[in-house]
Design a protein around this motif. Structure first.
Motif, PDB file in Angstrom:
ATOM      1  N   GLN A 249      53.454 -96.562-104.425  1.00 14.50           N
ATOM      2  CA  GLN A 249      53.455 -95.019-105.573  1.00 14.50           C
ATOM      3  C   GLN A 249      55.032 -94.954-105.113  1.00 14.50           C
TER       4      GLN A 249
ATOM      5  N   GLU B 171      45.320 -85.809-108.849  1.00 13.75           N
ATOM      6  CA  GLU B 171      45.975 -86.640-110.249  1.00 13.75           C
ATOM      7  C   GLU B 171      45.580 -88.230-109.911  1.00 13.75           C
TER       8      GLU B 171
ATOM      9  N   ARG C  35      52.660 -77.274-115.732  1.00 11.80           N
ATOM     10  CA  ARG C  35      51.558 -77.142-116.016  1.00 11.80           C
ATOM     11  C   ARG C  35      50.251 -76.511-115.848  1.00 11.80           C
TER      12      ARG C  35
ATOM     13  N   GLU D 109      56.461 -89.980-115.499  1.00  7.59           N
ATOM     14  CA  GLU D 109      56.187 -91.286-114.312  1.00  7.59           C
ATOM     15  C   GLU D 109      55.548 -91.979-113.191  1.00  7.59           C
ATOM     16  N   ALA D 110      55.148 -89.763-112.756  1.00  3.59           N
ATOM     17  CA  ALA D 110      54.947 -90.326-111.532  1.00  3.59           C
ATOM     18  C   ALA D 110      53.378 -90.800-112.268  1.00  3.59           C
ATOM     19  N   SER D 111      52.783 -89.644-112.821  1.00  4.67           N
ATOM     20  CA  SER D 111      51.254 -89.809-113.651  1.00  4.67           C
ATOM     21  C   SER D 111      51.292 -91.571-113.699  1.00  4.67           C
ATOM     22  N   VAL D 112      52.168 -91.982-114.578  1.00  6.58           N
ATOM     23  CA  VAL D 112      52.673 -93.705-114.963  1.00  6.58           C
ATOM     24  C   VAL D 112      51.581 -94.376-113.849  1.00  6.58           C
ATOM     25  N   ALA D 113      52.445 -93.942-112.492  1.00 10.38           N
ATOM     26  CA  ALA D 113      52.939 -94.560-111.331  1.00 10.38           C
ATOM     27  C   ALA D 113      51.501 -94.680-110.986  1.00 10.38           C
ATOM     28  N   ALA D 114      50.894 -93.901-110.989  1.00  8.94           N
ATOM     29  CA  ALA D 114      49.715 -93.474-110.250  1.00  8.94           C
ATOM     30  C   ALA D 114      48.061 -93.879-110.855  1.00  8.94           C
TER      31      ALA D 114
ATOM     32  N   ASN E 150      52.635 -80.553-122.239  1.00  4.01           N
ATOM     33  CA  ASN E 150      53.950 -79.390-122.281  1.00  4.01           C
ATOM     34  C   ASN E 150      55.302 -79.725-123.628  1.00  4.01           C
TER      35      ASN E 150
ATOM     36  N   ASP F 117      54.498 -81.388-112.432  1.00  6.42           N
ATOM     37  CA  ASP F 117      54.069 -80.972-113.857  1.00  6.42           C
ATOM     38  C   ASP F 117      54.252 -79.549-114.072  1.00  6.42           C
TER      39      ASP F 117
ATOM     40  N   ASN G 169      42.169 -93.563-109.208  1.00  3.66           N
ATOM     41  CA  ASN G 169      42.428 -95.009-107.875  1.00  3.66           C
ATOM     42  C   ASN G 169      40.961 -94.382-106.744  1.00  3.66           C
TER      43      ASN G 169
ATOM     44  N   LEU H  60      57.828-100.365-113.355  1.00  2.00           N
ATOM     45  CA  LEU H  60      57.460 -98.795-113.961  1.00  2.00           C
ATOM     46  C   LEU H  60      58.216 -99.034-114.653  1.00  2.00           C
TER      47      LEU H  60
ATOM     48  N   SER I 200      61.804 -81.805-111.739  1.00  2.00           N
ATOM     49  CA  SER I 200      60.648 -82.332-112.264  1.00  2.00           C
ATOM     50  C   SER I 200      59.728 -83.418-112.339  1.00  2.00           C
ATOM     51  N   SER I 201      59.503 -83.406-110.644  1.00  2.77           N
ATOM     52  CA  SER I 201      58.671 -84.854-110.609  1.00  2.77           C
ATOM     53  C   SER I 201      57.397 -84.155-110.365  1.00  2.77           C
TER      54      SER I 201
ATOM     55  N   LYS J 111      46.970 -85.067-120.728  1.00  2.00           N
ATOM     56  CA  LYS J 111      46.831 -84.430-119.664  1.00  2.00           C
ATOM     57  C   LYS J 111      48.516 -84.124-119.669  1.00  2.00           C
ATOM     58  N   HIS J 112      49.587 -84.679-119.965  1.00  2.00           N
ATOM     59  CA  HIS J 112      50.899 -84.057-119.643  1.00  2.00           C
ATOM     60  C   HIS J 112      51.543 -84.230-120.063  1.00  2.00           C
TER      61      HIS J 112
ATOM     62  N   LEU K  63      60.536 -86.964-118.429  1.00  3.71           N
ATOM     63  CA  LEU K  63      60.223 -86.679-117.155  1.00  3.71           C
ATOM     64  C   LEU K  63      59.125 -87.219-115.901  1.00  3.71           C
ATOM     65  N   LYS K  64      60.171 -86.638-114.649  1.00  3.51           N
ATOM     66  CA  LYS K  64      59.511 -87.738-113.719  1.00  3.51           C
ATOM     67  C   LYS K  64      58.083 -86.884-113.776  1.00  3.51           C
ATOM     68  N   TYR K  65      57.133 -86.168-114.063  1.00  4.53           N
ATOM     69  CA  TYR K  65      56.296 -86.473-113.743  1.00  4.53           C
ATOM     70  C   TYR K  65      55.137 -87.055-114.366  1.00  4.53           C
TER      71      TYR K  65
ATOM     72  N   PHE L 147      59.795 -89.072-106.401  1.00  4.40           N
ATOM     73  CA  PHE L 147      61.174 -89.197-107.084  1.00  4.40           C
ATOM     74  C   PHE L 147      62.469 -88.287-105.800  1.00  4.40           C
TER      75      PHE L 147
ATOM     76  N   ARG M 296      48.271-101.489-108.655  1.00  2.51           N
ATOM     77  CA  ARG M 296      49.117 -99.994-108.624  1.00  2.51           C
ATOM     78  C   ARG M 296      48.279 -99.177-107.320  1.00  2.51           C
TER      79      ARG M 296
END
Lengths: 383, 314, 477
Positions: A131, A153, A144, B201-206, B221, A142, A158, A65, A139-140, B216-217, B197-199, A134, A127
């Motif tokens: 996984q 997602e 919205r 990064e989570a999306s990138v990690a996915a 936002n 979204d 994947n 990352l 904040s982890s 999407k994110h 923000l972490k989400y 956090f 990838r």
């Protein structure tokens, strides 16, 4: 011993400090500095250290990352890389490529093919296998998106693994049923799928984050302080959930935390970091009973124990952690160490195996465990 | 869990219901502020006038010039005070102010909407690229933005209108050119904070691609400040347009029903300030039409900002 | 043991979109003199709300203290809380504030906060103002609440100027029997090295000179400040509410007269002002007392230049600057690393031994509680469910929640312990469970728990529990 899953060789991550009008680089924050670690299949490795020691950065670098400044990362190296290659890479920083011998050059080529960072195809595969969860459950997720969309997602990107080892993409009702099944396992119910993250408590959000992470059935899961923001009773729930999931899906965990008590409860092996360096690696019980590195000793003694009748000696470290932008020369811990001598200010100790399965980076490691070396009069006190 | 809970349509309905509930909550907080609510109502009134006014009213505001008398009154050239037949009076050259003001609502709001929305669209696109990608691309986009921001907007618009032609299309284009840089800046700033923000990064990690992550994110936002800016800029566009007409670089002739233009008719044909003060309605009424709309838009924008900023929600 | 602070039936609610959050429900406890009371509980259990309610720092809207009593000495801090606002029951509850009463209460609370009750917060970085130096911020609280002491020392120093000068030149100094004597004693004890003593000496002499130059003005100031101090002390000791009311009115009137900003600006201009010099010396000495290395450098630095542990030391020194009766520490070590946490907890304990302030320590970490506190209150969903001496609580927990909490902590010293969990989640306090708020998660739940709210029962001396399991037993006995 089981197979090596991840072999990180010479990982470094320096963050440049930009300044001035032209934005030139004034210096670096040495967040992760020459870290060599191996993670074995099926184990839980605890990564522990104080804030600013680089443990989160190491976790991110391990998952690609964040791009490392230097170093290589082999995933499943035993399938693709010989031990020679990683040995070579460990020493590569002292050799210039032009000075390499022919056969070494070959090894380097071989390593490049196996390295997650350098081989794009391998990276894409990678990838799907790793996984992360956090620390901050706020904040982890979204804000919205509905919970079902959040969990969906990674699956949409994947796919999910099928029995014959391939991956298949699922959609619509099939996807929803899959998510529903999984969320039940997390201890949430189907009603929760159609809500927004802000309607949940910290523990529930962390369950959602875990559900998102394991939805694609990863082999390797980095847990970056997953329970630090949670209460103890919820923490216990999450820890037991993680343990259950690990057994069920045969995952390998890297558990990053500053809480040593949690480490003791969950991990098989522990890596202790201080200012971007690994200072001690050991099996969990061994580390807690016979810590070698003075920093680990101080860290262990500083944890408050929930037992008012237990008397213990606390080693109070003087001062604060130095800035990682300007780490002390020599051993990075020498400014706070009770055992520090002149050599510590000059020469950097190497990570050596002191006992079987117990390595530490300290010039006086052997003297300290044998009790030959006494600490300088330090501010210890008892409760 | 019942069997029919599984059907796709009921799932969609549930998702929509949740989204509606969150909208209802936002709306409740919005209506907590009476001033913002008044602003919203007035703006809605203007929108209704813009849609239905020209249909109901018919005719031309300047048709009066064709008759020397109307309803038995001599009307040509001399402004008539508000009366039964001319609710807002007439201005010089026998121009019916009521008719003009109502018809102007459509043109003004339409131009403002086109300008602001295209500005926002361009700004979101460029801003999110500049913010998320960064590097040289981002740097180039931001420097170009800076250049546009450094030219006085009115001068830029006048130059456009004079160099090309004084038509509606060119004016819209000129205004868009003025407006996109602000949005680019705002969106870039937002994206810079959201992408940490972490989400994300989570999306990138996915394994999500950059485009997917942004769409999407990041954009959903970081778009809320844009809404606020849009509502505030709506008024600014109308003001700028009025200013252009007032300076005599509007499009297509004297008779265009546009608020600024109606004012400029009065100022061009009258013989100085005494005449305008005497025929006050020729200036005050179209000016009021602008003033009320711009103030309401600002009130609405403030209200929107308050509800989209959770810290201000009480 | 004499009780310094008594909280009775404190009730705080938050009025938000979703409804009324019943954050505190009849919270009662007392803090003895020189005692460390720990309040422990999970997120959202109301432990921080308790602290903020006592100091009246609840943001309003949405929060309001709805009822209860907080007694500091003889004074009820919540005496006219009901006059502050009316509640109008409509579809949603509407609050009509009486701003006159609120403003007066605010003025009156300014004399309480920082002087009698002070607070340490979780985030030291957020608790300090980034645009002022550490010195400015410590001096502020001293100038606001402790002028009498500063002026007294200066006065005494100006009387003994020649002796002070002799001391500076290397001679010894006789101990005086007033404030200055005590102060010099303290300097000799706490000062680290000759340089530190020299700093003290220089400032004392400089201040004394300033004082003797405008003797009359400062004497006047001292007189006024002593008067005000006496008033404030009477406020806490006088048992008659009518007299209290009168004193509060007088204090409020005076508070309005003091324009702090103007005052500090004037003093800044007059660098020789003895009050300012003495405040600086006192700040220096406070920083020394919280074990800050290089206090002179720290005085001149801004908060962002210091590390978290250092900042927390600074906030502690500010909180203890006026020897408050009660210090409320709201998660003081949560944001810090364990090694720094150990330092800070040691410091708090040492300071408490030295000055005898009562401390309310709010934390979620039972380990910190076990090592620091004398007595513990366990909170759950806005109630204190159990209260006992610390050893008694850990050895013999009674409430099912406390038991569950103790069993769910991972221990460093005990590898074989299996973690037990408390099933379920913390309840939503807008619609809290009927009866006992813990009953949906309680393994021992029976019918009575679902309908009747348990009351506090003393199971052994000093050990109270709010649980129906024990009410039966006591009744039977």
């Amino acid at each position: 011993m089981s197979k090596v899953l991840i072999d990180a060789v010479g990982l470094r991550k320096y963050f440049p400090i930009k300044g001035g009008v032209t934005g030139r680089t004034l210096g670096y924050v040495y967040a992760v500095d020459d870290v060599n670690i191996k993670i074995y299949k099926g184990e839980t490795v605890g990564l522990v250290g104080e804030s600013g020691c680089g443990k989160t950065t190491l976790g991110r670098v391990l998952l690609d990352l964040a791009e490392p400044t230097a170093g290589v990362l082999f995933y499943n190296p035993e399938d693709s890389v010989s031990s020679k290659v990683s040995e070579l890479y460990k020493n590569l920083k002292t050799n210039k490529p032009s000075e390499l011998k022919k056969e070494e050059k070959k090894l380097v080529e071989e390593a490049k093919k196996a390295d997650v960072y350098r081989n794009k195809k391998r990276n894409r595969e990678f990838r799907k296998k790793v996984q992360i969860v956090f620390q901050d459950p706020v904040s982890s997720l979204d804000p919205r998106m509905l919970i079902k969309d959040i969990i969906a997602e990674p699956i949409l990107i994947n796919g999910i693994p099928t029995e014959d080892g391939k991956r298949k993409k699922i959609k619509g009702d099939e996807l929803l049923n899959y998510i529903r099944e999984m969320i039940g396992e997390m201890g949430l119910n189907e009603d929760h799928l159609f809500r927004f993250p802000h309607e949940f408590s910290g523990g529930q959000r962390q369950r959602i984050a875990i559900a998102r992470a394991i939805s694609i059935r990863p082999e390797f899961l980095v847990l970056d302080e997953p329970t630090s923001a949670l209460d103890v009773s919820v923490q216990a729930q999450i820890l037991s959930l993680l343990e259950h999931l690990q057994q069920k899906y045969e995952m390998t965990y890297l558990f990053i935390t500053h809480n040593l008590a949690v480490i003791r409860a969950v991990s098989d092996r522990v890596i202790v970091m201080y200012l971007g360096k690994v200072v001690e690696v050991s099996r969990t019980d061994d580390l807690f009973e016979n810590p070698i590195h003075p920093y680990t000793q101080a860290l262990l003694s500083a944890i408050p124990v929930p037992d008012p009748e237990r008397k213990r000696n606390i080693v109070v470290l003087s001062g604060d952690v130095p800035s990682p932008a300007n780490p002390p020369a020599g051993c990075r811990f020498h400014t706070r160490c009770r055992f520090a001598e002149e050599i510590c200010t000059k020469e950097e100790p190497k990570l050596e195996e002191i006992k079987e399965g117990h390595t530490a980076a300290c010039h006086f490691a052997r003297e300290i465990i044998s009790g030959q070396k006494k600490p300088a009069p330090a501010p210890t006190f008892s409760t | 869990m019942t069997a029919n809970a599984n059907s796709a349509s009921s799932n969609l309905a549930r998702a929509l219901r949740t989204k509606f509930q969150s909208f209802a909550k936002t709306f409740y907080f919005y209506t907590r502020s009476p001033i913002a609510t008044i602003g919203l109502i007035i703006v809605l009134f203007y929108v209704l006038v813009a849609i239905f006014g020209p249909i109901v009213l018919g005719g031309n505001p300047w048709r009066m010039t064709q008759y020397l008398s109307y309803h038995g009154q001599y009307i040509y050239n001399i402004p008539q005070p508000p009366s039964r037949y001319f609710p807002f009076g007439t201005t010089f050259e026998g121009y019916d102010i009521f008719n003009g003001v109502v018809k102007a609502a459509r043109i003004d709001l339409m131009v403002a909407a086109i300008v602001v929305l295209s500005g926002a669209l361009i700004g979101t696109f460029l801003g999110s690229i500049a913010g998320y990608k960064g590097g040289l691309t981002g740097e180039v986009i931001m420097r170009v933005t800076d250049i546009f921001l450094s030219i006085p907007s009115l001068v830029l618009a006048i130059a456009f209108l004079v160099i090309f032609s004084r038509t509606l299309n060119v004016m819209v284009l000129a205004l868009i050119v003025i407006w996109w840089p602000t949005y680019t800046r705002i969106v870039r700033g937002q994206v810079l904070s959201v992408r940490e923000l972490k989400y994300v990064e989570a999306s990138v990690a996915a394994g999500s691609s950059s485009i997917r992550t942004v769409l999407k994110h990041i954009i959903p936002n970081s778009i809320y400040p844009i809404f606020v800016q849009v509502s505030l800029d709506f008024g600014n566009v109308i003001l700028t347009m009025a200013a252009l007409f007032f300076l005599g670089v509007g499009f297509a002739g004297y008779w265009t029903p546009e608020w600024g233009n109606i004012i400029s008719i009065a100022t061009t044909f009258s013989s100085g300030i005494p005449a305008i003060t005497h025929y006050w309605w020729t200036v005050v009424i179209p000016a009021l039409a602008i003033l009320i709309l711009v103030v309401s838009l600002n009130l609405m924008g403030d209200g929107l900002r308050d509800v989209t900023d959770p810290r201000l929600r009480r | 043991m004499e009780d310094v602070l008594v909280v009775k039936n404190l009730k705080t609610q938050f009025f938000i979109y979703e409804g009324v959050v019943k954050a505190l429900e009849d919270v009662s406890f007392s803090v003895g003199k020189g005692e460390v009371l720990g309040i422990v509980g999970e997120t959202g259990c109301g432990k921080s709300v308790t602290a903020y309610s006592i100091t009246r720092l609840i943001p309003d809207p949405p929060g309001r203290i709805v009822g209860g009593e907080v007694k500091l000495g003889n004074l009820d801090l919540m005496r006219n809380i009901k006059d502050e606002a009316r509640f109008i029951q409509k579809k949603r509850i509407k609050i009509k504030h009486n701003y006159k009463v609120i403003r007066n209460n605010e003025l009156f609370f300014n004399t309480i906060r920082g002087k009698y009750i002070s607070m340490i917060f979780q985030e030291p970085m957020a608790a300090l103002n980034p645009v002022y130096t550490v010195e400015d911020q410590i001096a502020e609280t001293l100038l606001l609440h402790n002028r009498t002491r500063l002026l007294k020392i200066m006065k005494s120093a100006s009387n003994h100027l020649s002796e002070l000068e002799r001391w500076k030149d290397g001679g010894d100094i006789d101990i005086f029997d007033d404030e200055l004597g005590e102060e010099i004693d303290k300097i000799k004890k706490t000062a680290r090295g000759a340089e530190s003593i020299k700093f003290h000496q220089d400032l004392l002499i400089e201040g004394a000179r300033g004082f003797s130059k405008k003797m009359q003005k400062y004497e006047e100031m001292l007189k006024k400040s002593i008067e005000r101090d006496e008033l404030e002390d009477r406020l806490l000791t006088d048992p008659n509410p009518a007299t209290q009311q009168e004193i509060i009115k007088r204090l409020a009137k005076e508070s309005k007269k003091i324009n702090l900003i103007k005052m500090s600006k004037q003093m800044k201009r007059n660098k020789k002002d003895p009050l300012l010099i003495e405040a600086r010396r006192e700040s220096f000495s406070l920083l020394e007392s919280v074990d800050i290395p290089n206090p002179r450098g720290v005085l001149k630095s801004y908060p962002h230049e210091l590390s978290g542990g250092m900042l927390q030391r600074v906030t502690i020194s500010i909180a203890l600057a006026n020897n408050p009766k009660v210090l409320i520490a709201d998660e003081p070590t949560t944001a810090l690393d364990v090694t720094v946490q150990a330092q800070i907890l040691k410091l708090l304990r040492d300071l408490q031994d030295a000055i005898g302030t009562s401390i309310i320590l709010i934390t979620h970490d039972l380990g910190v509680i076990a090592e620091t506190c004398n007595r513990v209150a366990v909170m759950y969903a806005g109630n204190i469910v159990e209260m006992a001496e610390v050893k008694e609580l850990f050895r013999n927990p009674k409430h099912p929640y406390t038991i569950g909490l103790l069993q769910s902590i991972p221990r460093v010293d005990d590898p074989n312990k299996t973690l037990k969990t408390i099933p379920g989640n913390v309840p939503n306090l807008i619609n809290p469970p009927q009866g006992c708020r813990f009953h949906p998660r309680c393994p021992f739940v029976f019918d009575r728990c679902r309908v009747e709210k348990p009351v506090s029962i003393e199971v052994s001396k000093g050990h109270t529990v709010e649980c129906h399991l024990f009410s039966g037993k006591v009744n039977a006995e």
